[in-house]
Design a protein around this motif. Structure first.
Motif, PDB file in Angstrom:
ATOM      1  N   ALA A 226       0.687  -1.157   0.107  1.00  0.00           N
ATOM      2  CA  ALA A 226       0.045   0.033   0.030  1.00  0.00           C
ATOM      3  C   ALA A 226       0.883   1.341  -0.047  1.00  0.00           C
ATOM      4  N   GLN A 227       1.691   1.155   0.742  1.00  0.00           N
ATOM      5  CA  GLN A 227       2.778   2.343   0.890  1.00  0.00           C
ATOM      6  C   GLN A 227       3.448   2.711  -0.582  1.00  0.00           C
ATOM      7  N   LYS A 228       3.759   1.609  -1.338  1.00  0.00           N
ATOM      8  CA  LYS A 228       4.488   1.908  -2.500  1.00  0.00           C
ATOM      9  C   LYS A 228       3.568   2.563  -3.322  1.00  0.00           C
ATOM     10  N   VAL A 229       1.900   2.133  -3.398  1.00  0.00           N
ATOM     11  CA  VAL A 229       1.135   2.857  -4.162  1.00  0.00           C
ATOM     12  C   VAL A 229       0.986   4.287  -3.731  1.00  0.00           C
ATOM     13  N   TYR A 230       0.921   4.569  -2.375  1.00  0.00           N
ATOM     14  CA  TYR A 230       0.821   6.030  -1.905  1.00  0.00           C
ATOM     15  C   TYR A 230       2.054   6.759  -2.175  1.00  0.00           C
TER      16      TYR A 230
ATOM     17  N   CYS B 243      -4.240   6.271  -5.732  1.00  0.00           N
ATOM     18  CA  CYS B 243      -4.783   5.802  -7.008  1.00  0.00           C
ATOM     19  C   CYS B 243      -6.124   5.100  -7.174  1.00  0.00           C
ATOM     20  N   CYS B 244      -5.936   3.812  -7.572  1.00  0.00           N
ATOM     21  CA  CYS B 244      -7.212   2.794  -7.824  1.00  0.00           C
ATOM     22  C   CYS B 244      -7.846   2.439  -6.531  1.00  0.00           C
ATOM     23  N   ALA B 245      -7.051   2.486  -5.347  1.00  0.00           N
ATOM     24  CA  ALA B 245      -7.509   1.788  -3.977  1.00  0.00           C
ATOM     25  C   ALA B 245      -8.101   2.896  -3.182  1.00  0.00           C
ATOM     26  N   HIS B 246      -7.871   4.263  -3.688  1.00  0.00           N
ATOM     27  CA  HIS B 246      -8.544   5.013  -2.471  1.00  0.00           C
ATOM     28  C   HIS B 246      -9.702   5.058  -2.053  1.00  0.00           C
ATOM     29  N   ILE B 247     -10.782   4.642  -2.649  1.00  0.00           N
ATOM     30  CA  ILE B 247     -11.956   4.511  -2.208  1.00  0.00           C
ATOM     31  C   ILE B 247     -12.007   3.494  -1.203  1.00  0.00           C
ATOM     32  N   VAL B 248     -11.265   2.490  -1.077  1.00  0.00           N
ATOM     33  CA  VAL B 248     -11.342   1.638   0.155  1.00  0.00           C
ATOM     34  C   VAL B 248     -10.261   2.100   1.382  1.00  0.00           C
ATOM     35  N   LEU B 249      -8.941   2.677   0.889  1.00  0.00           N
ATOM     36  CA  LEU B 249      -8.147   3.053   2.025  1.00  0.00           C
ATOM     37  C   LEU B 249      -8.420   4.603   2.288  1.00  0.00           C
ATOM     38  N   ASP B 250      -8.871   5.210   1.582  1.00  0.00           N
ATOM     39  CA  ASP B 250      -9.144   6.984   2.050  1.00  0.00           C
ATOM     40  C   ASP B 250     -10.548   7.280   2.267  1.00  0.00           C
ATOM     41  N   ASP B 251     -11.477   6.450   1.790  1.00  0.00           N
ATOM     42  CA  ASP B 251     -12.802   6.858   1.944  1.00  0.00           C
ATOM     43  C   ASP B 251     -13.661   5.827   2.655  1.00  0.00           C
ATOM     44  N   GLN B 252     -12.828   4.697   3.097  1.00  0.00           N
ATOM     45  CA  GLN B 252     -13.438   3.920   3.965  1.00  0.00           C
ATOM     46  C   GLN B 252     -14.705   3.022   3.522  1.00  0.00           C
TER      47      GLN B 252
ATOM     48  N   ILE C 233      -7.041  -3.249 -13.323  1.00  0.00           N
ATOM     49  CA  ILE C 233      -6.837  -4.018 -14.288  1.00  0.00           C
ATOM     50  C   ILE C 233      -6.982  -3.294 -15.415  1.00  0.00           C
ATOM     51  N   GLU C 234      -8.168  -2.740 -15.544  1.00  0.00           N
ATOM     52  CA  GLU C 234      -8.625  -1.641 -16.901  1.00  0.00           C
ATOM     53  C   GLU C 234      -7.418  -0.714 -17.255  1.00  0.00           C
ATOM     54  N   LEU C 235      -7.061   0.069 -16.103  1.00  0.00           N
ATOM     55  CA  LEU C 235      -5.897   0.916 -16.522  1.00  0.00           C
ATOM     56  C   LEU C 235      -4.461   0.258 -16.487  1.00  0.00           C
ATOM     57  N   GLY C 236      -4.155  -0.967 -16.233  1.00  0.00           N
ATOM     58  CA  GLY C 236      -2.972  -1.330 -16.462  1.00  0.00           C
ATOM     59  C   GLY C 236      -2.109  -0.976 -15.136  1.00  0.00           C
ATOM     60  N   HIS C 237      -2.685  -0.575 -14.078  1.00  0.00           N
ATOM     61  CA  HIS C 237      -1.920  -0.217 -13.059  1.00  0.00           C
ATOM     62  C   HIS C 237      -1.359  -1.556 -12.149  1.00  0.00           C
ATOM     63  N   LYS C 238      -0.235  -2.388 -12.396  1.00  0.00           N
ATOM     64  CA  LYS C 238       0.014  -3.460 -11.824  1.00  0.00           C
ATOM     65  C   LYS C 238       0.152  -3.318 -10.251  1.00  0.00           C
ATOM     66  N   ASP C 239       0.906  -2.407 -10.072  1.00  0.00           N
ATOM     67  CA  ASP C 239       0.738  -2.146  -8.218  1.00  0.00           C
ATOM     68  C   ASP C 239      -0.363  -2.022  -7.757  1.00  0.00           C
TER      69      ASP C 239
ATOM     70  N   LEU D 168      -2.016  -4.693  -5.019  1.00  0.00           N
ATOM     71  CA  LEU D 168      -2.464  -4.235  -3.724  1.00  0.00           C
ATOM     72  C   LEU D 168      -3.945  -4.676  -3.745  1.00  0.00           C
ATOM     73  N   CYS D 169      -4.725  -4.455  -4.511  1.00  0.00           N
ATOM     74  CA  CYS D 169      -6.170  -4.873  -4.414  1.00  0.00           C
ATOM     75  C   CYS D 169      -6.339  -6.393  -4.134  1.00  0.00           C
ATOM     76  N   ARG D 170      -5.678  -7.072  -4.790  1.00  0.00           N
ATOM     77  CA  ARG D 170      -5.794  -8.467  -4.463  1.00  0.00           C
ATOM     78  C   ARG D 170      -5.220  -9.078  -3.150  1.00  0.00           C
ATOM     79  N   CYS D 171      -4.466  -8.274  -2.560  1.00  0.00           N
ATOM     80  CA  CYS D 171      -4.116  -8.413  -1.082  1.00  0.00           C
ATOM     81  C   CYS D 171      -5.297  -7.929  -0.384  1.00  0.00           C
ATOM     82  N   LEU D 172      -5.758  -6.806  -0.671  1.00  0.00           N
ATOM     83  CA  LEU D 172      -6.998  -6.345   0.094  1.00  0.00           C
ATOM     84  C   LEU D 172      -8.172  -6.976   0.507  1.00  0.00           C
TER      85      LEU D 172
END
Length: 77
Positions: A10-14, A21-30, A45-51, A55-59
């Motif tokens: 997660a820190q790598k993404v932030y 980025c793609c995970a903000h609605i989970v980690l920022d907006d709860q 996946i759609e945006l091709g953001h591998k990191d 992260l989302c697969r871990c979440l």
């Protein structure tokens, strides 16, 4: 999967994108339902953001309580 396992990912993404980025609605907006995490995963996946995809697969392996805690631990500076 535990918070200490996921926090560096997660820190790598932030570090790349302070808004989470793609995970903000989970980690920022709860929004911590599984459907919310799947939404983020599909976006990554759609945006091709591998990191973000990694992260989302871990979440998906964390509980709602763990997701809320993780969101509070990520350094956004």
């Amino acid at each position: 999967m535990t918070i200490p396992d996921v926090l560096p990912i997660a820190q790598k993404v932030y570090d790349r994108h302070v808004a989470g980025c793609c995970a903000h609605i989970v980690l920022d907006d709860q929004n911590v339902k599984k459907d919310d995490v799947y939404f983020c995963l599909n976006q990554a996946i759609e945006l091709g953001h591998k990191d973000c995809e990694e992260l989302c697969r871990c979440l998906l392996q964390l509980s709602r309580t763990q997701l809320l805690k993780l969101g509070n631990l990520v350094d956004r500076v």
